[in-house]
Design a protein around this motif. Structure first.
Motif, mmCIF file in Angstrom:
data_model
loop_
_atom_site.group_PDB
_atom_site.id
_atom_site.type_symbol
_atom_site.label_atom_id
_atom_site.label_comp_id
_atom_site.label_asym_id
_atom_site.label_seq_id
_atom_site.Cartn_x
_atom_site.Cartn_y
_atom_site.Cartn_z
ATOM 1 N N VAL A 1 6.555 -7.265 -2.584
ATOM 2 C CA VAL A 1 7.317 -6.495 -1.609
ATOM 3 C C VAL A 1 7.480 -7.298 -0.324
ATOM 4 O O VAL A 1 6.557 -8.001 0.107
ATOM 5 N N ARG A 2 8.636 -7.186 0.273
ATOM 6 C CA ARG A 2 8.901 -7.899 1.522
ATOM 7 C C ARG A 2 8.351 -7.137 2.736
ATOM 8 O O ARG A 2 7.683 -7.709 3.589
ATOM 9 N N GLU A 3 8.644 -5.838 2.794
ATOM 10 C CA GLU A 3 8.160 -4.989 3.888
ATOM 11 C C GLU A 3 7.935 -3.570 3.375
ATOM 12 O O GLU A 3 8.614 -3.117 2.448
ATOM 13 N N THR A 4 7.008 -2.857 4.026
ATOM 14 C CA THR A 4 6.775 -1.443 3.765
ATOM 15 C C THR A 4 6.790 -0.698 5.090
ATOM 16 O O THR A 4 6.117 -1.117 6.045
ATOM 17 N N TRP A 5 7.555 0.381 5.147
ATOM 18 C CA TRP A 5 7.688 1.200 6.356
ATOM 19 C C TRP A 5 7.281 2.637 6.025
ATOM 20 O O TRP A 5 7.693 3.200 5.014
#
Length: 575
Positions: free
Chosen positions: A561-565
Motif C-alpha cells: 500500500v502506498r498510503e492509508t487514511w
C-alpha cells in the motif's frame, strides 16, 4: 397609526424571548459551523478513485470535512487545476478485516513467531533466539510467549519434554499457541504449577500421548488462569504496534472478535489518543467464556466512529486442525472422535437469547457442521422470541446475527442460513491454509458438499476477514485467496498444483473487494458510513500504485500500500 407592541416582559412572556434567543444563537452556531466546514474542507484528487458506489463507481476527486467525513465526491474535468495537480496513485475505500484479534496480534508482534516452522529443532531454535534477545522473557512473572506451531508441520504433537531437550529452555516458563490458537504447548516449569493429577475437561482435551505439554480448547483455561497477564502499559504498546502494522497493509477498521470487559475499558480510554488509528467494532467476550455478563459491559459507540461495542462473541466448538471442531459424524482420519462442543446446545440457546434481549448482536464461533447447526438453532430461537409476528428473515435484518468462520455446514443448514439470512463471517485464507489436510480430516464427499463455502453464500452478505494473528492480516492476500483459491504464500493449490482448490466456490475480484468493504459495513451496522466513498461516509481510503482491476492477480500476493487514511488523516505512508 398604531404600531404593534411586543408583549410586556414578565413571567408569562419571558419564555418567548428566551426561546427566540436560543433559536437565534443555535442558528448562528450552525451557520458558523457550516462556514467553518466549508472553509476548512480539504479536497484530494488522484489519478482515479474507486467509490464502491453504483451511481458514480469511479471519480477522481473528493472533499473531506473537518469532522473527518467525505463532504463531496466528484469528477473534475481534465482541463481543471484540480485534475492537473492530482496526486499520483489510485484510491479505493479503506479495507476492513471482518474477524481479527487486536490485542493478540499486538502480543504476537512482541513474541516468538513459530509460523512456518517445519521441525522441532527449528521451533526450539526460534524460541532460543527470542529468549536471548529478550532476557526477561521466561521468568515466573513474565512467561515466554509465542504462536504458530502446527503438529502437522512439526511431524509430531509437541510435549514439554521437547522443550526440555534444550538446556537453555528447560527451566523457562513457556506458553506457545498453536497456529489456530485453540491449543497451547507449555514447558515443564508451567506443568509444575498444575496439580499432579490433571483431570479430563469437558469441551477440551488434555493431550497425554506422546507426553504432557499440550492443552486444547476448554482445557487451556487451567493454564491461562496461572499465566501472569500483561499490564495496561504493555497492552497499550500491543495496541499501538498492532494498529501500525494493520494500517500498513491498508486496513482502516477491524471487527475485534472477542474482547474482555477489562480490555474494553482500556479501549475506551485509548480511543481518545493519537495512537488510535483504526476503527474497531468490538465483540464482547465475558471473562468466563460463553456466559451472560451484562453488568460488566455496556453498549457504546464513540461519536467519531472509532470504537463500537454492540455485539457479543460466543464459542460453539474448537478448530479443525486440532480435531476440535464439532462434527455430526466422526473425523475421517480419527473415527474415535467427532470433536468438541465448548458449550451444550441448551446453554448456547440461553446465552444467545439473553444477549439478544439486551440489544446485542450475537456472533457465534462455529467451525464444524454440528457446531454450525447448533448456532443456527440458537439464532432461530432468539429471532422467534424477538419478533414473534414477523418473518425470521425480516427480524434477522434488524439484528444481523453472524456465524464466525461458517467453515463446515451441512447442506440442510446451508439452506436454513439462506432462508433466514444469517450472516457468514468467512476467512478466505483459512481455506487455502487448511486445504492441505481438510480432506484428510473430513473425507472428499463431506469437503465437497459442506466445507469452505464462499460463492454459494454471496446472497447473505458474507463478511470477509483473516482471523489475524492466526493468518496474516494482509487483506490483499485474502482477496487473492478468495479469487484464486490458491495459497497467497506459494501461489499454488494443494500438492503444489497450479490449480485452485474447489474453485467453484471462488469469488470474482469485485465480489472479494466488497467482502472486505461492504460486507463488514453491513455486518457491523455501518452500511453507507464505511467501505464506500460517498458524501457523509467516514473519510477512510487507501492509495495504491495501480487499480486492483488492472493488476495481474498474482501481484496481489506482494502488493504494498502506498498510503492509508483514516478519518481524513494520513496514518501510514510507504515513502
Amino acid at each position: 397609526m398604531d404600531w404593534p407592541r411586543p408583549p410586556r416582559f414578565g413571567r408569562d412572556t419571558a419564555w418567548i424571548y428566551s426561546s427566540a434567543a436560543i433559536v437565534a444563537v443555535a442558528g448562528l452556531i450552525k451557520l458558523r459551523q457550516g462556514v467553518a466546514d466549508y472553509t476548512q474542507t480539504e479536497t484530494h484528487c488522484y489519478q482515479s478513485v474507486r467509490t464502491n458506489s453504483a451511481v458514480e463507481p469511479y471519480v477522481n476527486c473528493f472533499s473531506v470535512s473537518p469532522a473527518g467525513k467525505f463532504s463531496k465526491v466528484f469528477q473534475a474535468a481534465e482541463d481543471t487545476e484540480l485534475a492537473k495537480n492530482a496526486d499520483p496513485g489510485f484510491v479505493m475505500p479503506g479495507l476492513w478485516d471482518g474477524h481479527g484479534h487486536l490485542l493478540q496480534y499486538g502480543e504476537f508482534l512482541n513474541s516468538v513467531d513459530l509460523f512456518g516452522s517445519t521441525s522441532m529443532d527449528e521451533a526450539r531454535s526460534r524460541i532460543r533466539n527470542y529468549a536471548k534477545e529478550n532476557r526477561g522473557a521466561g521468568s515466573k512473572d513474565e512467561w515466554l510467549r509465542g504462536i504458530g506451531w502446527d503438529q502437522m508441520a512439526l511431524g509430531k504433537t509437541p510435549t514439554a519434554g521437547d522443550l526440555a531437550e534444550d538446556k537453555e529452555l528447560k527451566d523457562l516458563y513457556i506458553m506457545l499457541d498453536r497456529v489456530d490458537v485453540h491449543c497451547i504447548w507449555v514447558s515443564q516449569a508451567v506443568l509444575n504449577l498444575l496439580p499432579d493429577s490433571i483431570p479430563d475437561v469437558p469441551g477440551g482435551e488434555v493431550v497425554r500421548d506422546p507426553g504432557m505439554g499440550v492443552f486444547c480448547d476448554n482445557a487451556m483455561d487451567m493454564v491461562m488462569a496461572l499465566w501472569p497477564k500483561p499490564d495496561s502499559k504493555k497492552k497499550q504498546q500491543f495496541v499501538k504496534s498492532a494498529m501500525e502494522k494493520l494500517n500498513e497493509v491498508g486496513l482502516v477498521g477491524i471487527h475485534d472478535a472477542g474482547v474482555t470487559p477489562g480490555n474494553l475499558k482500556l479501549y475506551k480510554e485509548l480511543v481518545e489518543g493519537d495512537d488510535w488509528t483504526l476503527r474497531v467494532y468490538a465483540m464482547i467476550e465475558c471473562n468466563e467464556r460463553n456466559t451472560f455478563c451484562p453488568n460488566e459491559v455496556e453498549r457504546y459507540i464513540s461519536p467519531d466512529g472509532f470504537l463500537s461495542i454492540q455485539s457479543v462473541k460466543l464459542f460453539a466448538d474448537g478448530a479443525l486442525g486440532s480435531w476440535g471442531s464439532a462434527l455430526i459424524d466422526p473425523y475421517t482420519d480419527r473415527p474415535d472422535t467427532s470433536g468438541s462442543l465448548l458449550v451444550n446446545a441448551s446453554e448456547l440457546v440461553y446465552d444467545t437469547i439473553a444477549w439478544a434481549n439486551e440489544g446485542f448482536q450475537v456472533n457465534i464461533h462455529a467451525i464444524g457442521d454440528l457446531a454450525n447447526r447448533y448456532a443456527i438453532d440458537a439464532m432461530v430461537a432468539a429471532l422467534r422470541l424477538l419478533c414473534p409476528d414477523e418473518p425470521l428473515s425480516l427480524c434477522q435484518s434488524y439484528h444481523r446475527f453472524r456465524i464466525e468462520h461458517s467453515q463446515i455446514i451441512h447442506p440442510n443448514d446451508q439452506a436454513r442460513m439462506h432462508a433466514v439470512g444469517i450472516i457468514p463471517s468467512i476467512q478466505p485464507t483459512h481455506a487455502t491454509s487448511d486445504m492441505a489436510y481438510a480432506e484428510t480430516r473430513l473425507g472428499k464427499e463431506r469437503t465437497a458438499k459442506e466445507a469452505y463455502r464462499m460463492r454459494s453464500l454471496l446472497d447473505i452478505n458474507p463478511v470477509l476477514g483473516s482471523d489475524f494473528p492466526v493468518e496474516p492480516p494482509n487483506p490483499f492476500q485474502g482477496i487473492y485467496a478468495a479469487v484464486t483459491r490458491r495459497s497467497p504464500h506459494t501461489g499454488k493449490g494443494t500438492d503444489d498444483s497450479p490449480d485452485g482448490w474447489y474453485t467453484e466456490e471462488a469469488l470474482d475480484l469485485d465480489q472479494a473487494i466488497r467482502g472486505f468493504t461492504e460486507g463488514p459495513a453491513y455486518g457491523g451496522f455501518t452500511k453507507g458510513k464505511t467501505g464506500v466513498i460517498r458524501p457523509g461516509a467516514y473519510a477512510d481510503w487507501i492509495v495504491l500504485d495501480a487499480p486492483l482491476e488492472k493488476m495481474d492477480i498474482e501481484d496481489l500476493r506482494s502488493l504494498k500500500v502506498r498510503e492509508t487514511w483514516v478519518g481524513g488523516k494520513k496514518v501510514y505512508s510507504r515513502d
